[in-house]
Scaffold this motif. Sequence first.
Motif, PDB file in Angstrom:
ATOM      1  N   SER A   1       0.838  -1.203   0.000  1.00  0.00           N
ATOM      2  CA  SER A   1       0.000   0.000   0.000  1.00  0.00           C
ATOM      3  C   SER A   1       0.864   1.239   0.000  1.00  0.00           C
ATOM      4  O   SER A   1       1.994   1.238   0.484  1.00  0.00           O
ATOM      5  CB  SER A   1      -0.923   0.013   1.234  1.00  0.00           C
TER       6      SER A   1
ATOM      7  N   GLN B   1       2.394   4.525   1.107  1.00  0.00           N
ATOM      8  CA  GLN B   1       2.671   5.045   2.439  1.00  0.00           C
ATOM      9  C   GLN B   1       2.355   6.534   2.524  1.00  0.00           C
ATOM     10  O   GLN B   1       2.670   7.300   1.618  1.00  0.00           O
ATOM     11  CB  GLN B   1       4.144   4.818   2.816  1.00  0.00           C
ATOM     12  N   ALA B   2       1.721   6.909   3.630  1.00  0.00           N
ATOM     13  CA  ALA B   2       1.412   8.320   3.847  1.00  0.00           C
ATOM     14  C   ALA B   2       2.664   9.085   4.228  1.00  0.00           C
ATOM     15  O   ALA B   2       3.559   8.557   4.889  1.00  0.00           O
ATOM     16  CB  ALA B   2       0.366   8.458   4.950  1.00  0.00           C
TER      17      ALA B   2
ATOM     18  N   ALA C   1      -8.027  12.020   8.792  1.00  0.00           N
ATOM     19  CA  ALA C   1      -7.697  10.634   8.471  1.00  0.00           C
ATOM     20  C   ALA C   1      -6.286  10.522   7.899  1.00  0.00           C
ATOM     21  O   ALA C   1      -5.577   9.540   8.170  1.00  0.00           O
ATOM     22  CB  ALA C   1      -8.725  10.072   7.485  1.00  0.00           C
ATOM     23  N   ARG C   2      -5.869  11.516   7.116  1.00  0.00           N
ATOM     24  CA  ARG C   2      -4.496  11.513   6.588  1.00  0.00           C
ATOM     25  C   ARG C   2      -3.476  11.564   7.716  1.00  0.00           C
ATOM     26  O   ARG C   2      -2.446  10.880   7.675  1.00  0.00           O
ATOM     27  CB  ARG C   2      -4.309  12.712   5.651  1.00  0.00           C
TER      28      ARG C   2
ATOM     29  N   GLN D   1      -3.464   8.142   9.331  1.00  0.00           N
ATOM     30  CA  GLN D   1      -2.840   7.152   8.461  1.00  0.00           C
ATOM     31  C   GLN D   1      -1.320   7.277   8.481  1.00  0.00           C
ATOM     32  O   GLN D   1      -0.602   6.285   8.384  1.00  0.00           O
ATOM     33  CB  GLN D   1      -3.359   7.301   7.031  1.00  0.00           C
TER      34      GLN D   1
END
Length: 446
Positions: A240, A242-243, A276-277, A280
């Motif tokens: 996934s 990555q933030a 949410a960011r 995350q």
Amino acid sequence: MTNVNGRLNLEPDFRPLAARMRPRRLDEYIGQSHLLAPGKPLYEAINRGLLHSMILWGPPGTGKTTLAEMVTHSADATLDRISAVTAGVKDIRAAIDTAKQRAQSQQRRTVLFVDEVHRFNKSQQDAFLPHIEDGTIIFVGATTENPAFELNNALLSRTRVYRLKHLDDADIEQVIRQALDDTERGLGARHLVLAENALKYLIYAAAGDARRALNFLEICADAAVDKQIDLNLVQEAVGSRQAVFDKQGDAYYELLSALHKSVRGSSPDGALYWYARILQGGGDPLIVARRILAIASEDIGNADPRAMQLALNAWDTFNRVGPVEGERAIAQALIFCAMAPKSNAVYSAFNQAKKLAEQYPDLPVPKHLTNAPTLLHKAEGYGVDYRYAHDYPHAFVAGERYLPSAIAAVTLYQPNDRGLEKQLQEKLNWMKQQHQNSIWQRGDDD
């Protein structure tokens, strides 16, 4: 493949693909057209071999190291490197001494590339200053953080700051295709086939970082079966996306700023997304809880005083029940604040009050507002003719004055017409009318 002396080199190159594909000339460089398009100052400087000290500021994988190498090569200078992660003042002095010796013995200039320069403290940054000024080194610092916050003004005044940006999707696609086609440095000799949807996912996963794109591509190439790179392989190899979040870096402040401005602009969707960011990326939810408290006072104020209580309740809920339920409580407070009527009247009034106190720091307290705890105070007139508000209709003394006479006409709190402040404005208007109609008026004698 040839070595640095131009001779054929039959030894395998074990460097990562990203290192092998590093651009050698301006025509191989992808992205940063705002800096490297013909006619731009940096482009012309590199083309003409004109050296000047600079700070290259930008996210990882945008070509900061490559630019330093190009600057050096264009001017036929020597590149020395140090990293602020591992180096100290001793290493800086050694690099400076080497540059001096090179200038004396070889008449050759030195470009000193300092990676992660923002990690150096003030004294370490100051160590470069005299050697930049006397030309011992051409200083090129690379940083992912805002130089205005992380670097000394003295260093900034001796360098030119260039801002590098994330590569766009078209740039990343070009980087990937270049690596697939290049038979000398890239993967061209393997004749790999990259599916279109796999390419799109690679571009998405790279997030504007050319180095990341090439690293992902190399992982996929090594795992490819029958020279095919499909979407499943890319997703398994890459994982996934990555933030990007660093509580000490620009991303931290940018996400918080976006969240704050979304709430101020009454966008619950924007507020929830940026929240949410942050989560995350591994950010602490209480960072947002603290920011909501600030928003409740700064951007909502008395338009809906419930906002501050709800923000406190959300913080308390998080501490009582933990992250799983607590994060949702913070989200609830966030939505409430986004949807609440907005007013910065309290924020503005308080800032004006502080400026007024700075401008008039020593005005005496009017005698009628002072306390008179002793007979001596009473004899001096302290508390004289104080009018107790509860003894009057509506607990309001028409004609009274609560500011020093020199600033009696000042109005600090000016509520707007939204939420509860509409009612507060109506009350202020009523009190103003009562003052004007009152036969008795407090005099100007403080």
